[in-house]
Design a protein around this motif. Structure first.
Motif, PDB file in Angstrom:
ATOM      1  N   LEU A  76       0.853  -1.298  -0.161  1.00 49.20           N
ATOM      2  CA  LEU A  76      -0.123  -0.169   0.001  1.00 49.20           C
ATOM      3  C   LEU A  76       0.801   1.267   0.011  1.00 49.20           C
ATOM      4  O   LEU A  76       0.541   2.296  -0.667  1.00 49.20           O
ATOM      5  CB  LEU A  76      -0.972  -0.161   1.315  1.00 49.20           C
ATOM      6  N   LYS A  77       1.949   1.187   0.667  1.00 50.84           N
ATOM      7  CA  LYS A  77       2.827   2.555   0.896  1.00 50.84           C
ATOM      8  C   LYS A  77       3.322   3.035  -0.437  1.00 50.84           C
ATOM      9  O   LYS A  77       3.195   4.184  -0.787  1.00 50.84           O
ATOM     10  CB  LYS A  77       3.723   2.415   1.967  1.00 50.84           C
ATOM     11  N   PHE A  78       3.716   1.889  -1.216  1.00 46.65           N
ATOM     12  CA  PHE A  78       4.428   2.558  -2.514  1.00 46.65           C
ATOM     13  C   PHE A  78       3.556   2.777  -3.362  1.00 46.65           C
ATOM     14  O   PHE A  78       3.532   3.651  -4.067  1.00 46.65           O
ATOM     15  CB  PHE A  78       5.185   1.093  -2.968  1.00 46.65           C
ATOM     16  N   PHE A  79       2.052   2.254  -3.353  1.00 45.47           N
ATOM     17  CA  PHE A  79       1.336   2.733  -4.247  1.00 45.47           C
ATOM     18  C   PHE A  79       0.586   4.094  -4.038  1.00 45.47           C
ATOM     19  O   PHE A  79       0.484   4.873  -5.017  1.00 45.47           O
ATOM     20  CB  PHE A  79      -0.155   1.602  -4.077  1.00 45.47           C
ATOM     21  N   LYS A  80       0.534   4.236  -2.635  1.00 44.09           N
ATOM     22  CA  LYS A  80       0.086   5.727  -2.263  1.00 44.09           C
ATOM     23  C   LYS A  80       1.244   6.678  -2.774  1.00 44.09           C
ATOM     24  O   LYS A  80       0.735   7.892  -3.027  1.00 44.09           O
ATOM     25  CB  LYS A  80      -0.080   5.740  -0.727  1.00 44.09           C
ATOM     26  N   GLN A  81       2.581   6.417  -2.437  1.00 45.45           N
ATOM     27  CA  GLN A  81       3.469   7.288  -2.734  1.00 45.45           C
ATOM     28  C   GLN A  81       3.565   7.544  -4.455  1.00 45.45           C
ATOM     29  O   GLN A  81       3.937   8.607  -4.804  1.00 45.45           O
ATOM     30  CB  GLN A  81       5.054   6.770  -2.323  1.00 45.45           C
TER      31      GLN A  81
ATOM     32  N   ASN B  60      -4.967  -1.476  16.264  1.00 43.21           N
ATOM     33  CA  ASN B  60      -3.999  -1.570  15.790  1.00 43.21           C
ATOM     34  C   ASN B  60      -3.581  -1.678  14.179  1.00 43.21           C
ATOM     35  O   ASN B  60      -2.924  -1.058  13.651  1.00 43.21           O
ATOM     36  CB  ASN B  60      -3.174  -2.633  16.527  1.00 43.21           C
ATOM     37  N   THR B  61      -4.738  -2.569  13.642  1.00 41.94           N
ATOM     38  CA  THR B  61      -4.379  -2.687  11.985  1.00 41.94           C
ATOM     39  C   THR B  61      -5.212  -1.448  11.319  1.00 41.94           C
ATOM     40  O   THR B  61      -4.258  -1.005  10.469  1.00 41.94           O
ATOM     41  CB  THR B  61      -5.149  -3.939  11.717  1.00 41.94           C
ATOM     42  N   VAL B  62      -5.972  -0.874  11.804  1.00 43.09           N
ATOM     43  CA  VAL B  62      -6.506   0.322  11.243  1.00 43.09           C
ATOM     44  C   VAL B  62      -5.494   1.186  11.396  1.00 43.09           C
ATOM     45  O   VAL B  62      -5.266   2.094  10.382  1.00 43.09           O
ATOM     46  CB  VAL B  62      -7.837   0.730  11.876  1.00 43.09           C
ATOM     47  N   HIS B  63      -4.981   1.537  12.545  1.00 41.70           N
ATOM     48  CA  HIS B  63      -3.793   2.686  12.509  1.00 41.70           C
ATOM     49  C   HIS B  63      -2.791   2.367  11.715  1.00 41.70           C
ATOM     50  O   HIS B  63      -1.932   3.046  10.911  1.00 41.70           O
ATOM     51  CB  HIS B  63      -3.237   2.707  14.329  1.00 41.70           C
ATOM     52  N   MET B  64      -2.114   1.021  11.460  1.00 38.38           N
ATOM     53  CA  MET B  64      -1.152   0.636  10.577  1.00 38.38           C
ATOM     54  C   MET B  64      -1.367   1.074   9.338  1.00 38.38           C
ATOM     55  O   MET B  64      -0.718   1.831   8.383  1.00 38.38           O
ATOM     56  CB  MET B  64      -0.788  -0.889  10.846  1.00 38.38           C
ATOM     57  N   TYR B  65      -2.592   0.811   8.858  1.00 37.09           N
ATOM     58  CA  TYR B  65      -3.083   1.161   7.204  1.00 37.09           C
ATOM     59  C   TYR B  65      -3.114   2.448   7.382  1.00 37.09           C
ATOM     60  O   TYR B  65      -2.653   3.176   6.285  1.00 37.09           O
ATOM     61  CB  TYR B  65      -4.442   0.419   6.995  1.00 37.09           C
ATOM     62  N   LYS B  66      -3.749   3.277   8.320  1.00 36.51           N
ATOM     63  CA  LYS B  66      -3.646   4.788   7.973  1.00 36.51           C
ATOM     64  C   LYS B  66      -2.328   5.422   8.045  1.00 36.51           C
ATOM     65  O   LYS B  66      -2.264   6.289   7.288  1.00 36.51           O
ATOM     66  CB  LYS B  66      -4.593   5.057   9.374  1.00 36.51           C
TER      67      LYS B  66
END
Length: 238
Positions: free
Chosen positions: A198-203, A228-234
């Protein structure tokens, strides 16, 4: 630009339906996701009710305080649900009722007239519209002529190719997003996005408005806990 996270709670309904009863409670999980920082809740109420039921659609409408996104094939049943619940967004997907999951986008050339009619109806009810689509630029250009507000890029191929070559995997999406942005379309994305990719896609897609994530997020919650999972994705989106 911050990208919004909409949590798809279909898998919670799948788990509940496997045993019957009301455990886990879909409404409570949706409320919890919002409390933990989710920007929206997504559901896909299929006609066979194998996960989200018709009653869930109405029950969730009463409690969702962020953005309610209902996705599905725009048949008469789907449109009636939208008319009666007035979600903030309706995401149109082209898959027939029997398929396991949405794995292809609209042909906005062949289905142009149909999409125009459906989108006009939804917008007349004050609902923002989005259509599930692949990265074909020509199809995106035709999507812009349907009157739709946003596209949702189908990210299955990106997820499949990410480990082998993430730069090549994301390249078609960067091109598609830029063209959509130039045409005035908002950009959503979904399908197999995960903590890994996800991070690379967003960047890479700076214009990304929203991602809808269900299967991976709910699966990760089994290990890390839902909050914790919701926080990780956010964090990956911020």
């Amino acid at each position: 630009m911050a990208t919004k996270l909409s949590v798809n709670v279909n898998k919670i309904a799948t788990l509940r339906n496997a045993r019957g009863g009301d455990v886990p409670n879909v409404v409570q999980v949706a409320k919890d996701c919002e409390t933990f920082g989710a920007d929206g809740i997504t559901i896909h109420p299929r006609p066979d009710e194998r996960h989200i039921t018709t009653q869930d659609v109405y029950d969730l409408k009463k409690v969702v305080t962020t953005e309610y996104n209902i996705e599905g094939y725009p048949d008469e049943r789907f449109l009636q649900l939208c008319k009666e619940t007035l979600p903030e967004q309706a995401t149109l997907v082209p898959d027939p009722p029997h398929v396991l999951t949405s794995n292809a986008g609209w042909d906005t050339i062949k289905q142009q007239d149909f999409l125009k009619e459906v989108i006009a109806k939804l917008k007349s009810w004050g609902i923002r519209t989005s259509i599930f689509i692949e990265t074909d630029v020509e199809l995106i250009e035709h999507a812009a002529t349907t009157g739709v507000d946003r596209i949702e890029l189908y990210t299955g191929p990106y997820a499949e190719e990410y480990a082998a070559n993430k730069i090549e995997a994301v390249a078609p999406y960067v091109k598609a997003a830029q063209r959509a942005h130039d045409l005035g379309l908002g950009i959503n994305a979904g399908h197999d996005l995960s903590l890994e990719n996800l991070k690379f896609f967003k960047q890479s897609l700076v214009q990304l408005d929203e991602v809808s994530i269900g299967h991976a997020l709910i699966s990760d919650a089994l290990y890390y806990g839902l909050e914790n999972t919701v926080h990780m994705y956010k964090r990956l989106l911020d």
